[in-house]
Design a protein around this motif. Sequence first.
Motif, PDB file in Angstrom:
ATOM      1  N   ASP A   1       0.817  -1.214   0.000  1.00  0.00           N
ATOM      2  CA  ASP A   1       0.000   0.000   0.000  1.00  0.00           C
ATOM      3  C   ASP A   1       0.855   1.271   0.000  1.00  0.00           C
ATOM      4  OD1 ASP A   1       0.985  -0.437   2.553  1.00  0.00           O
ATOM      5  OD2 ASP A   1      -0.821   0.274   3.577  1.00  0.00           O
ATOM      6  N   TYR A   2       2.076   1.193  -0.531  1.00  0.00           N
ATOM      7  CA  TYR A   2       2.991   2.323  -0.463  1.00  0.00           C
ATOM      8  C   TYR A   2       2.505   3.548  -1.221  1.00  0.00           C
ATOM      9  CZ  TYR A   2       4.758   1.108  -5.156  1.00  0.00           C
ATOM     10  OH  TYR A   2       4.884   0.842  -6.497  1.00  0.00           O
ATOM     11  N   ARG A   3       1.626   3.363  -2.197  1.00  0.00           N
ATOM     12  CA  ARG A   3       1.105   4.510  -2.942  1.00  0.00           C
ATOM     13  C   ARG A   3       0.025   5.260  -2.171  1.00  0.00           C
ATOM     14  NH1 ARG A   3       1.576   0.488  -6.941  1.00  0.00           N
ATOM     15  NH2 ARG A   3       3.054   0.992  -8.642  1.00  0.00           N
TER      16      ARG A   3
ATOM     17  N   ASN B   1       0.639   8.429   7.792  1.00  0.00           N
ATOM     18  CA  ASN B   1       0.508   8.315   9.248  1.00  0.00           C
ATOM     19  C   ASN B   1       0.013   9.608   9.870  1.00  0.00           C
ATOM     20  OD1 ASN B   1       2.795   9.847   8.841  1.00  0.00           O
ATOM     21  ND2 ASN B   1       4.037   8.824  10.401  1.00  0.00           N
ATOM     22  N   GLY B   2      -0.631  10.446   9.050  1.00  0.00           N
ATOM     23  CA  GLY B   2      -1.150  11.709   9.566  1.00  0.00           C
ATOM     24  C   GLY B   2      -0.139  12.823   9.603  1.00  0.00           C
ATOM     25  N   VAL B   3       1.088  12.539   9.177  1.00  0.00           N
ATOM     26  CA  VAL B   3       2.138  13.556   9.132  1.00  0.00           C
ATOM     27  C   VAL B   3       2.437  13.862   7.666  1.00  0.00           C
ATOM     28  CG1 VAL B   3       4.520  14.126   9.716  1.00  0.00           C
ATOM     29  CG2 VAL B   3       3.144  12.755  11.294  1.00  0.00           C
ATOM     30  N   GLY B   4       2.318  15.121   7.268  1.00  0.00           N
ATOM     31  CA  GLY B   4       2.627  15.500   5.902  1.00  0.00           C
ATOM     32  C   GLY B   4       1.677  14.899   4.891  1.00  0.00           C
ATOM     33  N   GLN B   5       2.173  14.727   3.688  1.00  0.00           N
ATOM     34  CA  GLN B   5       1.370  14.257   2.567  1.00  0.00           C
ATOM     35  C   GLN B   5       1.365  12.736   2.489  1.00  0.00           C
ATOM     36  OE1 GLN B   5       2.477  16.057  -1.166  1.00  0.00           O
ATOM     37  NE2 GLN B   5       1.634  14.380  -2.375  1.00  0.00           N
ATOM     38  N   ALA B   6       0.191  12.139   2.423  1.00  0.00           N
ATOM     39  CA  ALA B   6       0.082  10.691   2.270  1.00  0.00           C
ATOM     40  C   ALA B   6       0.421  10.289   0.847  1.00  0.00           C
ATOM     41  CB  ALA B   6      -1.328  10.230   2.634  1.00  0.00           C
ATOM     42  N   GLY B   7       0.855   9.038   0.674  1.00  0.00           N
ATOM     43  CA  GLY B   7       1.085   8.503  -0.646  1.00  0.00           C
ATOM     44  C   GLY B   7       2.449   8.746  -1.244  1.00  0.00           C
ATOM     45  N   LEU B   8       3.357   9.383  -0.503  1.00  0.00           N
ATOM     46  CA  LEU B   8       4.706   9.620  -1.034  1.00  0.00           C
ATOM     47  C   LEU B   8       5.572   8.370  -0.961  1.00  0.00           C
ATOM     48  CD1 LEU B   8       5.626  13.157   0.373  1.00  0.00           C
ATOM     49  CD2 LEU B   8       4.832  12.553  -1.924  1.00  0.00           C
ATOM     50  N   GLY B   9       5.307   7.529   0.029  1.00  0.00           N
ATOM     51  CA  GLY B   9       6.101   6.324   0.210  1.00  0.00           C
ATOM     52  C   GLY B   9       5.809   5.713   1.562  1.00  0.00           C
TER      53      GLY B   9
ATOM     54  N   ILE C   1      12.407   2.851   2.660  1.00  0.00           N
ATOM     55  CA  ILE C   1      11.170   3.424   2.127  1.00  0.00           C
ATOM     56  C   ILE C   1      10.910   2.769   0.774  1.00  0.00           C
ATOM     57  CG2 ILE C   1      10.064   5.496   1.178  1.00  0.00           C
ATOM     58  CD1 ILE C   1      11.543   7.174   3.169  1.00  0.00           C
ATOM     59  N   ARG C   2       9.643   2.481   0.517  1.00  0.00           N
ATOM     60  CA  ARG C   2       9.249   2.097  -0.830  1.00  0.00           C
ATOM     61  C   ARG C   2       8.429   3.236  -1.419  1.00  0.00           C
ATOM     62  NH1 ARG C   2       5.788  -3.149  -3.142  1.00  0.00           N
ATOM     63  NH2 ARG C   2       6.803  -3.114  -5.204  1.00  0.00           N
ATOM     64  N   SER C   3       8.819   3.706  -2.600  1.00  0.00           N
ATOM     65  CA  SER C   3       8.187   4.896  -3.157  1.00  0.00           C
ATOM     66  C   SER C   3       8.264   4.903  -4.676  1.00  0.00           C
ATOM     67  CB  SER C   3       8.860   6.154  -2.611  1.00  0.00           C
ATOM     68  OG  SER C   3       8.389   7.317  -3.256  1.00  0.00           O
ATOM     69  N   GLU C   4       7.248   5.496  -5.283  1.00  0.00           N
ATOM     70  CA  GLU C   4       7.249   5.726  -6.721  1.00  0.00           C
ATOM     71  C   GLU C   4       8.395   6.650  -7.108  1.00  0.00           C
ATOM     72  OE1 GLU C   4       5.687   4.032  -9.716  1.00  0.00           O
ATOM     73  OE2 GLU C   4       4.117   4.210  -8.192  1.00  0.00           O
TER      74      GLU C   4
ATOM     75  N   ALA D   1      21.117   0.404  -9.805  1.00  0.00           N
ATOM     76  CA  ALA D   1      21.886  -0.711  -9.258  1.00  0.00           C
ATOM     77  C   ALA D   1      21.636  -0.923  -7.776  1.00  0.00           C
ATOM     78  CB  ALA D   1      23.377  -0.465  -9.506  1.00  0.00           C
ATOM     79  N   SER D   2      21.349   0.140  -7.036  1.00  0.00           N
ATOM     80  CA  SER D   2      21.323   0.068  -5.566  1.00  0.00           C
ATOM     81  C   SER D   2      19.927   0.009  -4.969  1.00  0.00           C
ATOM     82  CB  SER D   2      22.056   1.282  -4.988  1.00  0.00           C
ATOM     83  OG  SER D   2      21.409   2.493  -5.384  1.00  0.00           O
ATOM     84  N   THR D   3      18.893   0.091  -5.795  1.00  0.00           N
ATOM     85  CA  THR D   3      17.520   0.006  -5.312  1.00  0.00           C
ATOM     86  C   THR D   3      16.795  -1.086  -6.099  1.00  0.00           C
ATOM     87  OG1 THR D   3      16.566   1.605  -6.877  1.00  0.00           O
ATOM     88  CG2 THR D   3      17.548   2.490  -4.857  1.00  0.00           C
ATOM     89  N   GLN D   4      15.631  -1.469  -5.599  1.00  0.00           N
ATOM     90  CA  GLN D   4      14.852  -2.477  -6.305  1.00  0.00           C
ATOM     91  C   GLN D   4      13.372  -2.292  -5.985  1.00  0.00           C
ATOM     92  OE1 GLN D   4      16.400  -6.467  -5.937  1.00  0.00           O
ATOM     93  NE2 GLN D   4      14.726  -7.404  -7.071  1.00  0.00           N
ATOM     94  N   GLU D   5      12.555  -2.312  -7.009  1.00  0.00           N
ATOM     95  CA  GLU D   5      11.100  -2.215  -6.879  1.00  0.00           C
ATOM     96  C   GLU D   5      10.669  -1.012  -6.028  1.00  0.00           C
ATOM     97  OE1 GLU D   5       9.027  -5.834  -5.958  1.00  0.00           O
ATOM     98  OE2 GLU D   5      10.417  -7.053  -7.155  1.00  0.00           O
ATOM     99  N   GLY D   6      11.421   0.074  -6.138  1.00  0.00           N
ATOM    100  CA  GLY D   6      11.067   1.292  -5.420  1.00  0.00           C
ATOM    101  C   GLY D   6      11.569   1.364  -4.001  1.00  0.00           C
TER     102      GLY D   6
END
Length: 278
Positions: free
Chosen positions: A164-166, A170-178, A199-202, A216-221
Amino acid sequence: MSDKYPDDSGRRRFVKGVVGGATLAGVGATGAAAINSATTSPGAGGGSTQAYAIENIAGPAPRGMPQIPLEIDSEGYLKGVWPEVKSVTQNGITVQIAETEDFKGSGVTYSSEWFQYCGVESYGGIQPDYDSDNYFVSGSNPGYAWQSEAYSEGDRLHVDDFSDYREWGNGVGQAGLGKPATGRWRSEDAEDVIPIQVIRSEEIMELAEEDPWIEASTQEGFVAWLNKCTHFCCVPKYKTEGSAKFNAENDVYCQCHQSVYDPYSIVQTLFTARPRPN
């Protein structure tokens, strides 16, 4: 540097730059990362070190927190990648180092020296030959309510729990960033705990399309880093209570002295790594 995207867009900048000067010759092999200000802390052993980090954008921290390359195993569990361990001879003495040149074809040399600060260089888990499966493990006091519900202490972080990372918030800042998680790495059966955050994020997926190192250093966001503030070694947190007062509600915020890090801006840093005890 101002952000070219408006605050309500949810977009973050990816700082790019070209570095000149003989002292930084060879930096920026991928051509797609900026250089944070170099620190000049005294010391011998570790020496001048180039690393990739999530960018420090406010507060007294001298540089970003070092990134941990990660991968997802065949069962969906997240693990940090440790550099290749090899023996080298220095001044007539054979020592072990952990270093991978041209990490996954990115042109970047990835080394355990990235993590040699804040006393972490003395931790058992940072020694090159420490026996570890390298999985990211949830701790006894997770940083987020969802983790307390999904995991018990010592459970490995799993990709399915970030589905559900999209939408997550948690009520802090903007939801859906990661969607974030806290945990530890290379710390099982060790005296000291190496804290990490993922963090998993778009946003990370988009960065990976632009830059060989991020690919190279990240995977699937997923992106991960050693979660020790480079100021006074406190443990910061993404989207933490009280961060809005310092315009850090969508960033990684350290409550000790208000240092702020942008997890969606991966930059190259130059600093003096502390010597690792023999």
